[in-house]
Enzyme design. Structure first.
Site, PDB file in Angstrom:
ATOM      1  N   SER A 111       0.805  -1.235   0.000  1.00 48.29           N
ATOM      2  CA  SER A 111       0.000   0.000   0.000  1.00 48.29           C
ATOM      3  C   SER A 111       0.836   1.283   0.000  1.00 48.29           C
ATOM      4  CB  SER A 111      -0.928   0.021   1.216  1.00 48.29           C
ATOM      5  OG  SER A 111      -1.929  -0.959   1.084  1.00 48.29           O
ATOM      6  N   LYS A 130       0.727   3.300  -3.075  1.00 51.69           N
ATOM      7  CA  LYS A 130      -0.446   4.126  -3.388  1.00 51.69           C
ATOM      8  C   LYS A 130      -0.152   5.621  -3.308  1.00 51.69           C
ATOM      9  CE  LYS A 130      -3.619   0.717  -1.322  1.00 51.69           C
ATOM     10  NZ  LYS A 130      -4.454   0.446  -0.115  1.00 51.69           N
ATOM     11  N   TYR A 167      -4.400   2.947   7.643  1.00 52.33           N
ATOM     12  CA  TYR A 167      -5.663   2.207   7.684  1.00 52.33           C
ATOM     13  C   TYR A 167      -6.576   2.785   8.784  1.00 52.33           C
ATOM     14  CZ  TYR A 167      -2.799  -1.011   4.939  1.00 52.33           C
ATOM     15  OH  TYR A 167      -1.968  -1.557   4.010  1.00 52.33           O
ATOM     16  N   VAL A 210       0.997  -3.896   3.903  1.00 47.99           N
ATOM     17  CA  VAL A 210       0.827  -5.180   4.602  1.00 47.99           C
ATOM     18  C   VAL A 210       2.089  -6.032   4.614  1.00 47.99           C
ATOM     19  CG1 VAL A 210      -1.664  -5.437   4.389  1.00 47.99           C
ATOM     20  CG2 VAL A 210      -0.169  -6.216   2.534  1.00 47.99           C
TER      21      VAL A 210
END
Lengths: 321, 321, 321, 321
Positions: free
Chosen positions: B77, B80, B257, B275
């Site tokens: 992630s 991103k 998150y 992750v």
């Protein structure tokens, strides 16, 4: 840069601020037609729609005002920032965060979804209505009356204004009509989040929402946050730094209802809005800012107020990032 | 304070950092047992659980490393953040924010609720999985292959490391197993958010998630963000400042998150986790930071990594507020 | 009442039905303008909007037809009733109800909420899209081809029409455009509800949705259900009674999308609708009924078809309660 | 079949019922250990957990009882069926269904999701708590006292028992503790569903939930529904047939909380349960049935009661389908 240069720049900024503020207010004033005065509380619906006022205060006590800076209004959701601070001072972090979460949420400020869906019964954060109601119940005091007295005393201290009072007409109007908040409170009660009775908690909650101020009061309150809990004018610590840090973080991530992310990206400073059309904001380490203009955009924030803060942030590069 | 004093303090900090980092890493290492290596992608499940590494890099190119700093992992992630920046550079703000929102959300990273409930079909922000998939489809390129080539080139440039490659085993493993992401992508397709085909978008998405780096690469990439888009070591602008501002704001409000609010309150600096157990973070204006430790807490962030960053933030008072 | 009187009443009803049906169809035909032909599958959008046809068949094989009774259409969601029956025959109740629930839901037929919120991953019942997709994966057969062959054979048997075929244009159109169903299927896959591959399951699912029939076929299929699994014309058991009981219960509680409750209250007989504008219904113990009229109301049911069934139920007091 | 044969079968059934009921009750009694007496209302928590009683009444007034048939309990949610009927008689269908929907829902009986998500503010149907509260506000009467008096009179009439009274201890206990219902009521008020005050509506609601009966009362009330609104023993019409039709439809589709679908499939007759462990059910055209056994399964229905009705339905093939 050295201190002198830094001071010089600050002086330049202040000069620019004082000379242009009225003009920027005039420019943002057009946006007062682009929104609607909150109507769900009858007393709020009476607010004039063509008002825009601002006050900016620096650490030395210098203030610049423009527009309808004498306009008086109630704190509404802005009060949540200071009751959160009181709850932290009264109970400590551990207890407070056993009753409310820390996560921002892009949902509507009074949605019940967050209570039922994701983390059943625990409000997502202390700035959504459910969270602020839970926080109200944590303020020390043997009953609602004593809680409200302590709140009023604290708010007067932070605003350095002993004349602050609760607007009884607004308080009454909120008490009579806020079925959604009552629904939220009973939901919290059902989930064991509230220790006291719903009626008492709501009396406290509606009371602090109904404290009446003007832009100068807001700016002074914001100034204390901008200086990490010290009132720089009196050079007096009012709030432990850690609790101001917590408050400012929540203001940055969820202070502007479900337009908090947009505001963080486009204005970039901690702020908290209220449905009276008010916004308390600050430039950390420098200014306290109070703005008011009743017409709200569809996310519940003052249309002209957000526009004006955006303009100022852009002019002076206030964004934290 | 003046520049000299400021430099002096920075030198002191750096000295303290270099002398104590190994010890703090050792202390945080205990927390590697407190969590679980991500298992939903088989290849990730192979990661060792007793690894903790960190690299901190300053504007002059000085680096301090500790623990398993050579450990290699995939960006997941974290990628991103940089594909968001590319999409902004390729398409501009208006187009990007017609496809994804700006609001943080405390929900699970791969929940579909946010797509269906509140703002049907439009992902809440570019850092949740649905938003990042929408962003992948906005990267310029005549097909997925060209998109991936451009992404790899850009990531190599920001990391100043021409050897970065996609880990094909991880890419394959993600492609084979990520039914939830495929479900999200078809949902977006159904809502008209994706122009290209789902298979192509996911090939691009899984590719950038599978780019392999080490902590030093992360720190260098973070350093560019810490310096508003300029690589301070080469003194070269790689990203327009505005897009870095946007990226850092999202990292602060939703980079960790549904523990983003907690991290903002307790660590207080922009960060993005993956992750693989990796975290890219930074001290704005100063350091770039890369951390990795595969075991994740129940919110999906590296347990030991979060602990270590918390310790550092406390020691050096890094919190923005 | 005695048998003779009962037969007499039935004869009277049939006589009234045959003499008035054309007139009632003409009356309901006005409602074809009150709705829209389904457009999300391009091939369905080509259906004429001024069609209304009906066929009613009694246990002796007598049929009465009116309106556009020769009009051909695809079964769409009506097929779900018979694939449910097949899955029950192939796997038994225990396995089927480990993959889908038994509860009606007033939500949209293709909502994902029910999958994520209340009973994560398990579709609420076999007639919503997610449930029907799960059911498709339970049909016996070594691959999708064999499943489809068995389905076609079973449907031909129940309709007593060996010429039933899959409309390839509709099948292709559904396969190409049904992103929502693909999203649902990957969600189910992610939750371990589907054993086979998504592409295979969907091929089976779209195939049985695309079987082409006319009103007489529908009426014959319904007749078998009305007589608890026995084709009364051939006096041949095709389905165990228990599985027909299950199917009729689901049709009554959730056969008409999120207007099932309204239909149960106002028409009061088991029915299942499809987005082709078709409705299969029955008078238990007596008639099988097939209706078609493509324009759908906002709940996804044929506007004129629902009106016509309501009229008939009222005239003949068909309501079960 | 002719009337004589039909009567003969009924007589046979009744004979079998009277000879075996005690034995079936004994068998179902084992299931009283498989569940928990409702505890959220303190007074209900006092109910004994080893009770199981049943009464079945036929159109001629013959009754068969077994087990603890004298046990007295409060109607709780069973009362919703009859207040729905009263609201329909007082206001008509149009007004009633402007305030509540007609759709079954598999969600928890006291969930707020259905109010906020799918059809904001309007309860999905009159049998979930929110819907029943809305219905209570529609009962004619100048105030809550008059409403309650009219309700008591009507319930006494239907049960043909002038001694029915409200259990004041249960009423008080419900009033004191039902925060969730109060939350629901304020939510409805906020959405404009309730015309009267929340406190008044809840007084009415808790009153009819607290009417005390025994199994024989339940059976007599059910008998009137089984015979479409006529008390067959007195041969007197008490309720228009259409409103009984509506009530029975809702009982079939959503009378057993979120196990309604399962009950419809496995027992197949209209029924309504209450958290007192009571179930009112019926064989349409034949019997009225009252059952009680306080321990509830996790869906909120009497464990032993559901088991016993399932046994009876199977023995006598009562399922409607």
């Amino acid at each position: 840069m050295d201190l002198k240069m830094s001071h010089h720049i600050e002086e330049q900024s202040w000069k620019q601020l004082t000379s242009h503020l009225a003009e920027w207010v005039a420019d943002s004033h057009k946006h007062t037609t682009d929104g609607h005065v909150a109507s769900y509380i009858p007393e709020l619906a009476n607010a004039p729609s063509d008002v825009l006022g601002i006050c900016i205060m620096d650490a030395g006590g210098l203030t610049v005002v423009a527009g309808d800076s004498d306009f008086r209004f109630t704190l509404q959701s802005i009060s949540k920032v200071f009751t959160l601070i009181m709850a932290l001072m009264d109970r400590g972090e551990a207890i407070v965060f056993s009753k409310v979460g820390m996560e921002p949420t892009g949902d509507d400020f009074n949605s019940m979804l967050k209570l039922e869906l994701v983390e059943p019964g625990i409000p997502f954060n202390p700035l959504i209505n459910a969270g602020a109601i839970a926080i109200s119940s944590l303020i020390a005091g043997k009953d609602s009356e004593e809680q409200v007295a302590r709140i009023l005393q604290f708010f007067r201290e932070v605003a350095h204004n002993p004349t602050l009072e609760i607007n009884q007409a607004v308080f009454q109007s909120e008490s009579d009509t806020a079925h959604r908040n009552r629904s939220l409170a009973y939901f919290l009660k059902d989930n064991g989040v509230l220790d006291s009775e719903v009626d008492d908690v709501l009396r406290t909650y509606f009371s602090h929402c109904s404290i009446e101020v003007n832009c100068t009061d807001l700016a002074r309150m914001a100034l204390v946050l901008a200086h990490n809990g010290v009132d720089p004018i009196r050079n007096q610590r009012l709030i432990p730094r850690r609790f101001v840090q917590i408050a400012k973080t929540f203001m940055f991530t969820c202070g502007m209802y479900n337009a908090s992310g947009e505001f963080a990206m486009n204005v970039g400073i901690p702020a908290k809005s209220g449905v009276s059309g008010s916004i308390l904001s600050m430039v950390p380490g420098q200014y306290g800012i109070g703005v008011v203009s009743p017409p709200l955009n569809r996310k519940g924030n003052s249309t002209a107020g957000v526009h004006l803060l955006g303009k100022l942030s852009q002019e002076f590069d206030w964004s934290l990032f």
